[in-house]
Design a protein around this motif. Structure first.
Motif, short mmCIF file in Angstrom:
data_model
loop_
_atom_site.label_atom_id
_atom_site.label_comp_id
_atom_site.label_asym_id
_atom_site.label_seq_id
_atom_site.Cartn_x
_atom_site.Cartn_y
_atom_site.Cartn_z
N GLY A 173 -49.29 2.18 -8.28
CA GLY A 173 -47.85 2.37 -8.47
C GLY A 173 -47.38 3.74 -8.04
N LEU A 174 -46.23 4.11 -8.60
CA LEU A 174 -45.58 5.37 -8.21
C LEU A 174 -45.41 6.26 -9.42
N VAL A 175 -45.60 7.57 -9.20
CA VAL A 175 -45.41 8.53 -10.28
C VAL A 175 -43.91 8.64 -10.58
N THR A 176 -43.57 8.53 -11.89
CA THR A 176 -42.15 8.66 -12.28
C THR A 176 -41.88 9.94 -13.06
N GLU A 177 -42.93 10.53 -13.64
CA GLU A 177 -42.75 11.77 -14.43
C GLU A 177 -44.10 12.46 -14.57
N VAL A 178 -44.09 13.80 -14.58
CA VAL A 178 -45.35 14.52 -14.82
C VAL A 178 -45.14 15.55 -15.92
N GLY A 179 -46.22 15.82 -16.68
CA GLY A 179 -46.18 16.84 -17.72
C GLY A 179 -46.21 18.23 -17.11
N LYS A 180 -45.97 19.24 -17.96
CA LYS A 180 -45.81 20.60 -17.41
C LYS A 180 -47.11 21.21 -16.87
N ASN A 181 -48.26 20.68 -17.29
CA ASN A 181 -49.53 21.21 -16.74
C ASN A 181 -49.99 20.45 -15.49
N VAL A 182 -49.21 19.51 -15.05
CA VAL A 182 -49.63 18.68 -13.91
C VAL A 182 -49.08 19.27 -12.61
#
Ligand SMILES: NC(=O)C1=CN([C@@H]2O[C@H](COP(=O)(O)OP(=O)(O)OC[C@H]3O[C@@H](n4cnc5c(N)ncnc54)[C@H](OP(=O)(O)O)[C@@H]3O)[C@@H](O)[C@H]2O)C=CC1
Ligand SMILES: O=C/C=C/c1ccc(O)c(O)c1
Ligand SMILES: [Zn+2]
Ligand SMILES: [Zn+2]
Length: 360
Positions: free
Chosen positions: A76-85
């Protein structure tokens, strides 16, 4: 009524779940955790149907924690990442395989062999760190720790690439670590299903000579002409099995059902190796003589590490290697599970989650 464990997270998602050992799935609402600092949120577009999904939903391994939301061949597709990513961005094409987390500090994890971590959290039907039960990719979204997210190489299609995230890495790993990737060597592949057909493709990409050993004579033509197998042996044909005796350096055994090992081990050369990948419900039958005479090795292998998964995906892309898939809608999953049980698939069902798993 108190919320089930899967309903305790803040974010709502749609999924297909099995509720009992009939294994039939129905649409349900589940919940996913908020995207943590080290997490990647993914919109699921495709998910392969592995035979392990079938073993699990039918409770053949006696491990099911119902409701079970299967699926560990997720693309699939990334929709959100955390701040350490920092490795992934919104819109990236990514995948998730059989593991959603591990302890990340034990000897296996430190050695980059997370697939052998004793605290492994499987992508579904497994207790997550917070005590909730993991839900897999028969679902419109997942949230996964960044270490367990795989990048899809440019040009690799998401639907045909999804099965590599379990089937692909599961066959690639033993080939790599047992020397079954050396050009000119002869390898046997037992079972021409999801794992078996990609085993044939990887073996040919490594330059090996490949013999398929199958219970299904009708698969011969395709195995040789489409998949590139060099030989095809029907396991119930005593003459063909006799002719293939002692010819193989190694055998990748992907059979999903129990079997007597005697005729199959006889196909190995002296000091040959058979690597078990299949996880049948019932025990295998084996005589010590089959191994001792000929100094043969019987081994097993479970999935593969994250580093090897990325390596395998990049190798597959370079060789334009993908799975042969039958893309189905969410409404067809129960039929597909029935057909998979009968071996009626060429060679992997993949659910078009993005277009068909919708609220009615
Ligand atoms: N070790 C690991 O990490 C993993 C293990 N698995 C396990 O591997 C197995 C295969 O998975 P998958 O490829 O998805 O399954 P499939 O159903 O797609 O393929 C299994 C194949 O096994 C063969 N087979 C079935 N019954 C028998 C029998 N009685 N004797 C010999 N061969 C038989 C059939 O091939 P043919 O018609 O050619 O005989 C069938 O197509 C499953 O048990 C699964 O749980 C899956 C992923 C990872
Ligand atoms: O399809 C992959 C499943 C692998 C697997 C290996 C070991 C185990 O205990 C499982 O539940 C799944
Ligand atoms: Zn699998
Ligand atoms: Zn660990």
């Amino acid at each position: 009524m108190a919320p089930t464990e899967a309903e305790q997270h803040p974010r709502k998602a749609l999924a297909l779940a099995a509720h009992d050992a009939s294994g039939r799935v129905t649409p349900i609402r589940i919940s996913r955790r908020d995207t943590g600092d080290d997490d990647v949120a993914i919109q699921v577009l495709y998910c392969g149907i592995c035979h392990s999904d079938l073993h699990t939903v039918r409770n053949e391994w006696r491990t099911a924690i119902y409701p079970v939301v299967p699926g560990h061949e997720i693309a699939g597709l990334v929709t959100e990442v955390g701040k350490n990513v920092h490795k992934f961005n919104v819109g990236d094409r990514v995948g998730v395989g059989c593991m959603a987390n591990t302890c990340q500090s034990c000897e296996s994890c430190e050695a980059g062999l997370e697939n052998y971590c004793s605290k492994i959290v499987f992508t579904y039907n497994s207790h997550d760190r917070d005590g909730t039960v993991t839900c897999g990719g028969y679902s419109d979204m997942v949230v996964v720790n960044q270490r367990f997210v795989i990048r899809f190489p440019d040009g690799m299609p998401l639907d045909k690439g999804a099965p590599l995230l379990c089937a692909g890495i599961t066959v690639y790993t033993p080939m790599k670590y047992h020397g079954l990737n050396e050009p000119g060597k002869r390898v046997g592949v037992i079972g021409l299903g999801g794992l078996g057909h990609v085993a044939v493709k990887f073996a040919k990409a490594f330059g090996m000579r490949v013999t398929v050993i199958s219970t299904s004579p009708e698969k011969r033509e395709e195995a040789v002409e489409k998949l590139g197998a060099d030989d095809f042996v029907v396991s119930s044909d005593a003459g063909q099995m006799k002719a293939a005796k002692g010819t193989m350096h190694g055998i990748i055994n992907t059979a999903s059902a129990s079997m007597s090992m005697y005729p199959y081990l006889a196909l190995l050369k002296p000091q040959g190796k058979m690597i078990l990948l299949g996880l049948p419900e019932k025990p295998l039958q084996i005589s010590a003589f089959s191994l001792v005479a000929g100094g043969k090795t019987l081994s097993g292998s479970c999935m593969g590490s994250i580093k090897d998964t990325q390596e395998m995906m990049d190798f597959a892309a370079k060789h334009e290697l993908t799975a042969d898939v039958e893309v189905i809608g969410a409404d067809d999953v129960n039929d597909a599970l029935e057909r998979l049980a009968k071996g009626d698939v060429r060679y992997r069902f993949v659910i078009d989650i993005g277009n068909t798993l919708v609220t009615t």
